[in-house]
Design an enzyme around this catalytic site. Sequence first.
Site, PDB file in Angstrom:
ATOM      1  N   GLN A 142       1.439  59.774 -12.189  1.00 39.77           N
ATOM      2  CA  GLN A 142       2.010  59.413 -11.102  1.00 39.77           C
ATOM      3  C   GLN A 142       1.587  57.889 -10.868  1.00 39.77           C
ATOM      4  OE1 GLN A 142      -0.563  61.540 -11.157  1.00 39.77           O
ATOM      5  NE2 GLN A 142      -1.825  61.493  -9.450  1.00 39.77           N
ATOM      6  N   THR A 143       2.454  57.204 -10.009  1.00 47.42           N
ATOM      7  CA  THR A 143       2.190  55.852  -9.731  1.00 47.42           C
ATOM      8  C   THR A 143       2.087  55.228  -8.469  1.00 47.42           C
ATOM      9  OG1 THR A 143       4.543  55.027  -9.548  1.00 47.42           O
ATOM     10  CG2 THR A 143       3.748  55.267 -11.818  1.00 47.42           C
ATOM     11  N   VAL A 184      -8.608  54.552  -4.872  1.00 43.75           N
ATOM     12  CA  VAL A 184      -9.675  53.357  -5.358  1.00 43.75           C
ATOM     13  C   VAL A 184     -11.018  53.589  -5.174  1.00 43.75           C
ATOM     14  CG1 VAL A 184      -9.763  50.911  -4.976  1.00 43.75           C
ATOM     15  CG2 VAL A 184      -7.692  51.807  -5.133  1.00 43.75           C
ATOM     16  N   TYR A 232       1.154  63.849   8.657  1.00 42.19           N
ATOM     17  CA  TYR A 232       1.107  62.344   8.639  1.00 42.19           C
ATOM     18  C   TYR A 232       2.409  61.597   8.546  1.00 42.19           C
ATOM     19  CZ  TYR A 232      -0.642  57.925   6.899  1.00 42.19           C
ATOM     20  OH  TYR A 232      -0.826  56.396   6.652  1.00 42.19           O
ATOM     21  N   ASP A 261       2.488  65.454  -3.712  1.00 42.08           N
ATOM     22  CA  ASP A 261       1.784  64.269  -3.867  1.00 42.08           C
ATOM     23  C   ASP A 261       2.973  63.450  -4.855  1.00 42.08           C
ATOM     24  OD1 ASP A 261      -1.456  63.195  -4.834  1.00 42.08           O
ATOM     25  OD2 ASP A 261       0.339  62.237  -5.792  1.00 42.08           O
ATOM     26  N   GLN A 286       6.018  58.656  -7.613  1.00 42.46           N
ATOM     27  CA  GLN A 286       6.135  57.208  -7.830  1.00 42.46           C
ATOM     28  C   GLN A 286       6.318  56.482  -6.621  1.00 42.46           C
ATOM     29  OE1 GLN A 286       9.616  56.579 -10.268  1.00 42.46           O
ATOM     30  NE2 GLN A 286      11.056  57.438  -9.103  1.00 42.46           N
ATOM     31  N   ARG A 287       5.543  55.193  -6.532  1.00 41.41           N
ATOM     32  CA  ARG A 287       5.711  54.440  -5.185  1.00 41.41           C
ATOM     33  C   ARG A 287       5.507  53.039  -5.504  1.00 41.41           C
ATOM     34  NH1 ARG A 287       1.402  56.080  -1.260  1.00 41.41           N
ATOM     35  NH2 ARG A 287       2.931  57.671  -0.766  1.00 41.41           N
ATOM     36  N   ARG A 340       1.387  67.176   3.652  1.00 40.66           N
ATOM     37  CA  ARG A 340       1.443  65.690   3.961  1.00 40.66           C
ATOM     38  C   ARG A 340       2.125  65.494   5.435  1.00 40.66           C
ATOM     39  NH1 ARG A 340      -0.357  63.135  -1.076  1.00 40.66           N
ATOM     40  NH2 ARG A 340       0.134  61.151   0.037  1.00 40.66           N
TER      41      ARG A 340
HETATM   42  P1  NAD Z   1      -8.894  54.149   8.706  1.00 40.88           P
HETATM   43  O1  NAD Z   1      -8.971  55.548   8.592  1.00 40.88           O
HETATM   44  O2  NAD Z   1      -9.976  53.281   8.045  1.00 40.88           O
HETATM   45  O3  NAD Z   1      -8.599  53.408  10.197  1.00 40.88           O
HETATM   46  C1  NAD Z   1      -7.900  54.087  11.166  1.00 40.88           C
HETATM   47  C2  NAD Z   1      -8.721  53.881  12.451  1.00 40.88           C
HETATM   48  O4  NAD Z   1      -8.047  54.563  13.459  1.00 40.88           O
HETATM   49  C3  NAD Z   1     -10.245  54.450  12.160  1.00 40.88           C
HETATM   50  O5  NAD Z   1     -11.039  53.471  12.515  1.00 40.88           O
HETATM   51  C4  NAD Z   1     -10.252  55.707  13.325  1.00 40.88           C
HETATM   52  O6  NAD Z   1     -11.478  56.082  13.736  1.00 40.88           O
HETATM   53  C5  NAD Z   1      -9.016  55.367  14.200  1.00 40.88           C
HETATM   54  N1  NAD Z   1      -8.452  56.585  14.806  1.00 40.88           N
HETATM   55  C6  NAD Z   1      -8.125  57.508  13.919  1.00 40.88           C
HETATM   56  N2  NAD Z   1      -7.507  58.491  14.986  1.00 40.88           N
HETATM   57  C7  NAD Z   1      -7.580  57.790  16.467  1.00 40.88           C
HETATM   58  C8  NAD Z   1      -7.414  58.221  17.887  1.00 40.88           C
HETATM   59  N3  NAD Z   1      -6.643  59.056  18.041  1.00 40.88           N
HETATM   60  N4  NAD Z   1      -7.652  57.168  18.720  1.00 40.88           N
HETATM   61  C9  NAD Z   1      -8.191  56.092  18.515  1.00 40.88           C
HETATM   62  N5  NAD Z   1      -8.500  55.742  17.437  1.00 40.88           N
HETATM   63  C10 NAD Z   1      -8.264  56.562  16.251  1.00 40.88           C
HETATM   64  O7  NAD Z   1      -7.360  53.608   7.937  1.00 40.88           O
HETATM   65  P2  NAD Z   1      -6.693  52.463   7.519  1.00 40.88           P
HETATM   66  O8  NAD Z   1      -6.660  52.520   6.187  1.00 40.88           O
HETATM   67  O9  NAD Z   1      -7.340  51.203   8.106  1.00 40.88           O
HETATM   68  O10 NAD Z   1      -5.400  52.522   8.164  1.00 40.88           O
HETATM   69  C11 NAD Z   1      -4.947  51.991   9.336  1.00 40.88           C
HETATM   70  C12 NAD Z   1      -3.465  52.181   9.757  1.00 40.88           C
HETATM   71  O11 NAD Z   1      -2.620  51.637   8.554  1.00 40.88           O
HETATM   72  C13 NAD Z   1      -3.271  53.807   9.866  1.00 40.88           C
HETATM   73  O12 NAD Z   1      -2.198  53.742  10.942  1.00 40.88           O
HETATM   74  C14 NAD Z   1      -2.378  53.944   8.597  1.00 40.88           C
HETATM   75  O13 NAD Z   1      -1.634  55.206   8.782  1.00 40.88           O
HETATM   76  C15 NAD Z   1      -1.855  52.937   8.178  1.00 40.88           C
HETATM   77  N6  NAD Z   1      -1.903  52.716   6.640  1.00 40.88           N
HETATM   78  C16 NAD Z   1      -2.640  52.497   5.804  1.00 40.88           C
HETATM   79  C17 NAD Z   1      -2.760  52.202   4.624  1.00 40.88           C
HETATM   80  C18 NAD Z   1      -3.749  52.095   3.536  1.00 40.88           C
HETATM   81  O14 NAD Z   1      -3.334  52.235   2.336  1.00 40.88           O
HETATM   82  N7  NAD Z   1      -4.756  51.707   3.888  1.00 40.88           N
HETATM   83  C19 NAD Z   1      -1.366  52.633   4.178  1.00 40.88           C
HETATM   84  C20 NAD Z   1      -0.231  53.008   4.786  1.00 40.88           C
HETATM   85  C21 NAD Z   1      -0.404  52.925   6.242  1.00 40.88           C
HETATM   86  N1  UDP Z   2      -5.829  60.611  -6.846  1.00 43.94           N
HETATM   87  C1  UDP Z   2      -6.617  60.984  -8.035  1.00 43.94           C
HETATM   88  N2  UDP Z   2      -7.983  60.946  -8.040  1.00 43.94           N
HETATM   89  C2  UDP Z   2      -8.757  61.035  -6.811  1.00 43.94           C
HETATM   90  C3  UDP Z   2      -7.964  60.534  -5.718  1.00 43.94           C
HETATM   91  C4  UDP Z   2      -6.604  60.433  -5.768  1.00 43.94           C
HETATM   92  O1  UDP Z   2      -5.952  60.978  -9.065  1.00 43.94           O
HETATM   93  O2  UDP Z   2      -9.732  61.011  -6.870  1.00 43.94           O
HETATM   94  C5  UDP Z   2      -4.513  60.477  -6.890  1.00 43.94           C
HETATM   95  C6  UDP Z   2      -3.643  61.275  -5.977  1.00 43.94           C
HETATM   96  O3  UDP Z   2      -3.347  62.340  -6.360  1.00 43.94           O
HETATM   97  C7  UDP Z   2      -2.216  60.210  -5.752  1.00 43.94           C
HETATM   98  C8  UDP Z   2      -2.708  58.866  -5.922  1.00 43.94           C
HETATM   99  O4  UDP Z   2      -4.242  59.029  -6.794  1.00 43.94           O
HETATM  100  O5  UDP Z   2      -1.459  60.532  -6.740  1.00 43.94           O
HETATM  101  C9  UDP Z   2      -3.095  57.947  -4.671  1.00 43.94           C
HETATM  102  O6  UDP Z   2      -4.093  58.987  -3.883  1.00 43.94           O
HETATM  103  P1  UDP Z   2      -4.420  58.400  -2.469  1.00 43.94           P
HETATM  104  O7  UDP Z   2      -5.195  59.519  -2.050  1.00 43.94           O
HETATM  105  O8  UDP Z   2      -5.356  57.177  -2.707  1.00 43.94           O
HETATM  106  O9  UDP Z   2      -3.282  57.943  -1.639  1.00 43.94           O
HETATM  107  P2  UDP Z   2      -1.764  58.476  -1.523  1.00 43.94           P
HETATM  108  O10 UDP Z   2      -1.414  59.640  -2.322  1.00 43.94           O
HETATM  109  O11 UDP Z   2      -1.666  58.773   0.085  1.00 43.94           O
HETATM  110  O12 UDP Z   2      -0.807  57.327  -1.979  1.00 43.94           O
END
Ligand code: NAD
Ligand code: UDP
Length: 326
Positions: free
Chosen positions: A213-214, A192, A149, A277, A280-281, A146
């Site tokens: 895990q949460t 989800v 990221y 993974d 908790q969060r 991970r």
């Molecule tokens: P997503 O993957 O749907 O959207 C990301 C977008 O960025 C996509 O349209 C992708 O094509 C574009 N992209 C990726 N790399 C690129 C690059 N090098 N140049 C131009 N475009 C690029 O994800 P999301 O859920 O919409 O997330 C958006 C942002 O929010 C991300 O930065 C992500 O890290 C952050 N974020 C999202 C969540 C969540 O739960 N959705 C949680 C934490 C952080």
């Molecule tokens: N997870 C799961 N089944 C799935 C996808 C995810 O049990 O089909 C679990 C995963 O291991 C993690 C949590 O759900 O503990 C959230 O996963 P997600 O990939 O949505 O986000 P993140 O781990 O980045 O919070």
Amino acid sequence: MSLTPFKRVLVTGGAGFLGSHLCERLLQENNEVICLDNFYTGSKANVFHLRNDPSFEIIHHDITNPVFFQVDEIYNLACPASPVHYQYDPVHTIKTSVLGSINVLGMAKRVRAKVFHASTSEVYGDPLVHPQHEEYWGHVNPIGIRACYDEGKRCAETLFFEYNRLHNVPIRVGRIFNTYGPRMQPHDGRVVSNFILQALQNKPITIYGDGCQTRSFCYVDDLIEAFTRFMAADDSVTGPINLGNPNEFTILELAEEIIDLVNSRSILKFEHLPSDDPKQRQPDIERAKKLLGWEPKVTLHEGLIKTVEYFDQVLQKGEEEYYTYE
Ligand code: NAD
Ligand code: UDP
């Protein structure tokens, strides 16, 4: 009646899940919006309904290469967000966070734009402090799967704060916790979307590990409200600010809620837990409440109903058909 003054706004990652909702909201508020995306995980279909708005433009560009637009505000969302996608090309994920932030910040400095950065709860890693508050420095494995990221996003935060200290670039760093809603990608592997699609098709629900895990799930509309409030705040409010819903659930509880909601015949299937993974969060959102006057309003149940409706439509129409836009 007072209208929000007209602004030119750049949204990097604007064709993604969160980006497309943000573009929509910014257009509703009479802004001119440039949606920049390389369509790695995003899709033109996500913003197709905005195409006839004269205030909306799409630019196909990879943010790891420099850009220049004369804009007032930038939301830097470009980066794959699901573990499956960000681990597919880990070096490009790091470049997107680090080079992308340098490019965005360099531009913000030149054109004197305010810039919001989409950071993440992953900066806390597998946290030893619960719930997570912004002063916590985190517990990240720098060489794990991970890390591309987590460490990329941590370095991006460093860059944002250095540009703020050195060059007075007005920054807003939001640490986003798990967010869900319509336009999540069906196959990005996030929990989800996986569970809803599995439940709708009566397929086994894949629980990784023991499911204890949460996570704390925020509905997309609540999050977008937080983004715009943060951008509108005083420049002294740089963050980092946690943005998420503090209602915490185990993954098993989430599975049960979705099975009930869909009235599904799915069974639970336990699978291997991916390494690192987080166990908790849960966000501590006191800072967001105090500085932005914001807290989420949509319950998990309400948000899941809307998300299930979306995925149901995708399945009914057929994915290929649903995502065809030309
Ligand atoms: P997503 O993957 O749907 O959207 C990301 C977008 O960025 C996509 O349209 C992708 O094509 C574009 N992209 C990726 N790399 C690129 C690059 N090098 N140049 C131009 N475009 C690029 O994800 P999301 O859920 O919409 O997330 C958006 C942002 O929010 C991300 O930065 C992500 O890290 C952050 N974020 C999202 C969540 C969540 O739960 N959705 C949680 C934490 C952080
Ligand atoms: N997870 C799961 N089944 C799935 C996808 C995810 O049990 O089909 C679990 C995963 O291991 C993690 C949590 O759900 O503990 C959230 O996963 P997600 O990939 O949505 O986000 P993140 O781990 O980045 O919070």
